[in-house]
Design an enzyme around this catalytic site. Structure first.
Site, PDB file in Angstrom:
ATOM      1  N   ASP A  69      25.450 -10.112  38.726  1.00  0.00           N
ATOM      2  CA  ASP A  69      24.136  -9.490  38.898  1.00  0.00           C
ATOM      3  C   ASP A  69      23.085 -10.593  38.936  1.00  0.00           C
ATOM      4  OD1 ASP A  69      21.523  -8.202  37.956  1.00  0.00           O
ATOM      5  OD2 ASP A  69      22.818  -6.448  38.220  1.00  0.00           O
TER       6      ASP A  69
ATOM      7  N   HIS B 244      27.362   1.012  43.366  1.00  0.00           N
ATOM      8  CA  HIS B 244      27.728  -0.197  42.633  1.00  0.00           C
ATOM      9  C   HIS B 244      28.010   0.132  41.176  1.00  0.00           C
ATOM     10  CE1 HIS B 244      23.291   0.082  42.631  1.00  0.00           C
ATOM     11  NE2 HIS B 244      23.291  -0.546  41.467  1.00  0.00           N
TER      12      HIS B 244
ATOM     13  N   HIS C 286      28.272  -1.003  37.514  1.00  0.00           N
ATOM     14  CA  HIS C 286      27.830  -2.034  36.576  1.00  0.00           C
ATOM     15  C   HIS C 286      28.996  -2.312  35.632  1.00  0.00           C
ATOM     16  CE1 HIS C 286      23.512  -1.897  37.582  1.00  0.00           C
ATOM     17  NE2 HIS C 286      23.779  -0.631  37.890  1.00  0.00           N
TER      18      HIS C 286
END
Length: 179
Positions: free
Chosen positions: A57, A125, A127
């Site tokens: 990230d 997406h 995490h």
């Protein structure tokens, strides 16, 4: 106001929604699609196979914070259905495999999805995180809300991957509302 409420509860799609089933839309502007096509050098890719790619990230919220995405454009967790459970199980498996490389204890692992409209990139997406979070504000972005009664999750803008799998496996949709 009823239209917004219907969208949040998952009964309507946002006006910009494009279906992967119909192939409608041009996803060249999706920044995450670039991770497996045109802009690979802009991503710190840590894992990849034919179907998925994982990268760090750019603004991590936790000790380790990875984004795991499918190599097909799926806008969000709200677009998924029961037929996608196998894909989510594979994503969970990949996420744990990545976290194993960090020697992260199971108790410090967190994996999940933001639910629209509470997300910043219009590409599914996952995490993949190793806690602790860097701050209270960052922690508040990823609330885990247990379900009650027959619900897998309560009112929340974040769904952990196990919750999402159980919700979809029952033939239901993931929404902000309890589901």
């Amino acid at each position: 106001m009823p239209g917004l409420l219907d969208w949040i509860l998952g009964r309507l799609r946002p006006p910009h929604h494009k279906s992967r089933a119909t192939g409608e839309g041009n996803f060249q502007s999706c920044i995450f699609c670039g991770a497996y096509s045109t802009s690979r050098s802009e991503f710190d890719i840590i894992w990849e196979d034919e179907e998925f790619v994982a990268f760090r990230d750019i603004s991590p919220s936790a000790q380790h914070h990875i984004q795991l995405i499918p190599k097909i454009h799926i806008e969000s967790v709200k677009e998924l259905s029961k037929k996608d459970v196998k894909m989510l199980r594979r994503m969970e498996e990949i996420g744990h495999s990545i976290l194993d490389t960090f020697n992260a204890p199971v108790s410090r692992r967190k994996m999940g999805f933001h639910i629209p409209p509470f997300y910043s990139v219009l590409h599914l997406h996952l995490h993949v995180q190793v806690l602790p979070y860097k701050s209270l504000v960052r922690r508040l972005k990823y609330p885990f809300v247990r379900g009650f009664g027959g619900y897998e999750k309560g009112l929340s803008w974040f769904v952990e991957i196990g919750q999402a799998i159980r919700i979809l496996d029952k033939g239901e949709c993931v929404t902000i509302a309890p589901c």
